[in-house]
Design a protein around this motif. Sequence first.
Motif, PDB file in Angstrom:
ATOM      1  N   SER A 201      84.194  94.438  92.913  1.00  0.00           N
ATOM      2  CA  SER A 201      84.259  92.973  92.860  1.00  0.00           C
ATOM      3  C   SER A 201      84.582  92.531  91.435  1.00  0.00           C
ATOM      4  CB  SER A 201      82.926  92.361  93.294  1.00  0.00           C
ATOM      5  OG  SER A 201      82.568  92.796  94.582  1.00  0.00           O
ATOM      6  N   GLU A 202      85.009  91.267  91.301  1.00  0.00           N
ATOM      7  CA  GLU A 202      85.287  90.723  89.961  1.00  0.00           C
ATOM      8  C   GLU A 202      83.988  90.173  89.363  1.00  0.00           C
ATOM      9  OE1 GLU A 202      87.332  90.130  92.540  1.00  0.00           O
ATOM     10  OE2 GLU A 202      89.261  90.918  91.907  1.00  0.00           O
ATOM     11  N   PHE A 203      83.188  91.060  88.800  1.00  0.00           N
ATOM     12  CA  PHE A 203      81.890  90.685  88.251  1.00  0.00           C
ATOM     13  C   PHE A 203      81.891  90.714  86.724  1.00  0.00           C
ATOM     14  CE2 PHE A 203      79.476  92.224  92.270  1.00  0.00           C
ATOM     15  CZ  PHE A 203      79.760  91.019  92.900  1.00  0.00           C
ATOM     16  N   LEU A 204      83.065  90.491  86.124  1.00  0.00           N
ATOM     17  CA  LEU A 204      83.146  90.519  84.665  1.00  0.00           C
ATOM     18  C   LEU A 204      82.234  89.482  84.036  1.00  0.00           C
ATOM     19  CD1 LEU A 204      86.086  91.419  85.840  1.00  0.00           C
ATOM     20  CD2 LEU A 204      86.840  91.072  83.497  1.00  0.00           C
ATOM     21  N   PHE A 205      82.118  88.336  84.698  1.00  0.00           N
ATOM     22  CA  PHE A 205      81.395  87.217  84.115  1.00  0.00           C
ATOM     23  C   PHE A 205      80.054  87.053  84.820  1.00  0.00           C
ATOM     24  CE2 PHE A 205      81.655  82.755  82.259  1.00  0.00           C
ATOM     25  CZ  PHE A 205      81.736  83.209  80.952  1.00  0.00           C
ATOM     26  N   GLY A 238      85.263  87.304  76.355  1.00  0.00           N
ATOM     27  CA  GLY A 238      84.363  87.847  75.346  1.00  0.00           C
ATOM     28  C   GLY A 238      83.094  88.476  75.872  1.00  0.00           C
ATOM     29  N   THR A 239      83.082  88.899  77.127  1.00  0.00           N
ATOM     30  CA  THR A 239      81.847  89.457  77.688  1.00  0.00           C
ATOM     31  C   THR A 239      81.595  90.898  77.252  1.00  0.00           C
ATOM     32  OG1 THR A 239      82.998  90.232  79.673  1.00  0.00           O
ATOM     33  CG2 THR A 239      82.065  88.010  79.749  1.00  0.00           C
ATOM     34  N   ARG A 240      82.615  91.562  76.671  1.00  0.00           N
ATOM     35  CA  ARG A 240      82.515  92.985  76.325  1.00  0.00           C
ATOM     36  C   ARG A 240      82.041  93.791  77.529  1.00  0.00           C
ATOM     37  NH1 ARG A 240      82.706  94.258  71.017  1.00  0.00           N
ATOM     38  NH2 ARG A 240      83.365  96.270  71.899  1.00  0.00           N
ATOM     39  N   TYR A 241      82.627  93.474  78.664  1.00  0.00           N
ATOM     40  CA  TYR A 241      82.237  94.053  79.949  1.00  0.00           C
ATOM     41  C   TYR A 241      82.358  95.581  79.938  1.00  0.00           C
ATOM     42  CZ  TYR A 241      82.560  94.598  85.118  1.00  0.00           C
ATOM     43  OH  TYR A 241      82.388  94.954  86.428  1.00  0.00           O
ATOM     44  N   VAL A 242      83.474  96.081  79.444  1.00  0.00           N
ATOM     45  CA  VAL A 242      83.683  97.530  79.447  1.00  0.00           C
ATOM     46  C   VAL A 242      82.722  98.219  78.487  1.00  0.00           C
ATOM     47  CG1 VAL A 242      85.333  99.359  78.899  1.00  0.00           C
ATOM     48  CG2 VAL A 242      86.083  97.357  80.184  1.00  0.00           C
ATOM     49  N   PHE A 480      80.410  81.257  74.719  1.00  0.00           N
ATOM     50  CA  PHE A 480      78.956  81.302  74.556  1.00  0.00           C
ATOM     51  C   PHE A 480      78.320  82.092  75.694  1.00  0.00           C
ATOM     52  CE2 PHE A 480      74.841  79.605  75.880  1.00  0.00           C
ATOM     53  CZ  PHE A 480      74.075  79.908  74.748  1.00  0.00           C
ATOM     54  N   ALA A 481      78.766  81.814  76.922  1.00  0.00           N
ATOM     55  CA  ALA A 481      78.222  82.542  78.070  1.00  0.00           C
ATOM     56  C   ALA A 481      78.551  84.027  77.972  1.00  0.00           C
ATOM     57  CB  ALA A 481      78.782  81.951  79.365  1.00  0.00           C
ATOM     58  N   GLY A 482      79.786  84.336  77.507  1.00  0.00           N
ATOM     59  CA  GLY A 482      80.156  85.725  77.329  1.00  0.00           C
ATOM     60  C   GLY A 482      79.234  86.442  76.363  1.00  0.00           C
ATOM     61  N   TRP A 483      78.866  85.743  75.295  1.00  0.00           N
ATOM     62  CA  TRP A 483      77.886  86.302  74.351  1.00  0.00           C
ATOM     63  C   TRP A 483      76.538  86.507  75.035  1.00  0.00           C
ATOM     64  CZ3 TRP A 483      73.358  83.774  72.822  1.00  0.00           C
ATOM     65  CH2 TRP A 483      72.623  84.424  71.820  1.00  0.00           C
ATOM     66  N   ALA A 484      76.126  85.534  75.852  1.00  0.00           N
ATOM     67  CA  ALA A 484      74.823  85.614  76.520  1.00  0.00           C
ATOM     68  C   ALA A 484      74.751  86.811  77.468  1.00  0.00           C
ATOM     69  CB  ALA A 484      74.556  84.320  77.294  1.00  0.00           C
ATOM     70  N   PHE A 485      75.891  87.144  78.102  1.00  0.00           N
ATOM     71  CA  PHE A 485      75.880  88.267  79.038  1.00  0.00           C
ATOM     72  C   PHE A 485      75.725  89.612  78.338  1.00  0.00           C
ATOM     73  CE2 PHE A 485      78.127  85.298  82.058  1.00  0.00           C
ATOM     74  CZ  PHE A 485      77.052  85.224  82.931  1.00  0.00           C
ATOM     75  N   ARG A 486      75.862  89.621  77.035  1.00  0.00           N
ATOM     76  CA  ARG A 486      75.634  90.853  76.289  1.00  0.00           C
ATOM     77  C   ARG A 486      74.171  91.000  75.887  1.00  0.00           C
ATOM     78  NH1 ARG A 486      80.508  88.982  72.805  1.00  0.00           N
ATOM     79  NH2 ARG A 486      79.409  89.919  71.048  1.00  0.00           N
TER      80      ARG A 486
END
Length: 510
Positions: A201-205, A238-242, A480-486
């Motif tokens: 699934s597209e769960f990057l965010f 900017g989630t740095r998902y990988v 900001f949210a991308g930072w929060a997911f880290r």
Amino acid sequence: MSQRILIIQAIPLTMTGSPVSVELNQILIEDGRIQAIGTDLGSVQDVEIIDAQGGIVMPGMIDTHRHTWQSLLRAQLGDGSLYDYMARLRYGFAPQFTVDDAELGNYAGAMDALNAGVTTIVDHSHLVSTPDHADALITGLEKSGIRSVFCYGLADVADKGKPIDAERAFTTSWRHQDAERIRKERLSNDKGLIRFGIGASEFLFAPLLYTIKEIKLAQILDAHKFSVHVANGPFARGTRYVTRLLDSGLIDHRTLFIHGNVLTQDDLKRIRDVGASLSVTPESEMQMGMGTPIWPVAKKIGVACGIGADIVSGGSGDLFTQMRLALCAGRLVANDQLGHFGVMPDTLELTAEDALRAVTIEAARAACLDQEIGSIEVGKRADLLLIRQNSINIAPMLDPIKTVVMQASIADVEMVMVNGKVIKAEGKLLDCDQHILAQKLQQSAERIIQSVTDEDNQNAYTYMRAAFPLDRKSAFEARFAGWAFRMPWLDQKVFNIMIKKLNTTLKSKV
């Protein structure tokens, strides 16, 4: 008696790293495998002769990322952004597909690939609206005779005629159970023409736990590949998902990262070190704002990297086009770096052979199939194509590799063979009435497109505007949210706020 085929008068491009030899011009095939390569194998008895007449015989091309079902929507997104693609195709058209449409789309998409000399596809099949759709998608591939990795799509598909439920994608689990059924009942053979995989699934965010559940499912079911879209430009936010996935310790050889345009060199080195692989899709990435294809950097670092057509709903479905685009994009970036300082390039680092390897042996590595296909070697499966040598756009054939990469097209594909079975001969697909198939495609496509209402489109675009950054303010909020997911202590809290806000927005528009 075993089936034997002898190809004679060929110029073989073995893709083994050895120089092209016009002397080794015969290939013996028996029971779907290459038995011998030589100059005089004519003493073999009970053999069918294929006279290449001086044409190029090369490994069948391998597409490492394709959404095959989208053949029913050819070129609908020819002028579309990633934003349009998600709204119109994934949330607009996809819910309209019947079970019969799913089978037709995968069959036609596979035949389209075969016609272009693509003998293997990694099919990231995210049209699983129901279990019957999953079966139909597999049946479409089976009927075509293509080699494939069917990556069962776990992504949610919206309901026809109903508002999008943002939370459902993160709470629905029936596809997990159905993937287990498919693994047991349809794709249990790990050596079969179609292998079982998982399309994430597209769960990057979102918090990482949602993707981890899918990775663990792939491990439990011993999936051949776990295909996952990642790091596709601004969409990655900017989630740095990988990086977070790599930190989980769950990434291994089965993981196939798709796109990866904004991956860092450190990410790529870690991907290489754990044995994972990458697929780039040059045309869709450059069109849809994902960024420059990262293939040259990945190649230099040593990541197994293939090339894919991605979506014929947007661009071309042949790998001649895709490898040329990848090669040109890579050269453009390198040349521009020099041009910035007023310097002209004296040599080109990326070669035509690099591009050809990216759709043959390197693509086989990326798909974990390099022990079976991707090169012409004794013992490997006979997935081959023949390119005629007497076309005006081919002659004179002075350098076979450069000719294939820079000059050849679908029209030059004379013969295609999968597992020793000829599927295209004398430039025509066998056992496929293209006129009737085209009529079926036209009828189904027109019905699907006409079924999408103005309200469906409005709902889809409302969802996209609420979920994805389209201006500076929303882009800042997304960063900001991308930072929060880290941050493990913060990710779920921010995510819950986002889902609540999104659902409130969607309900207010209904």
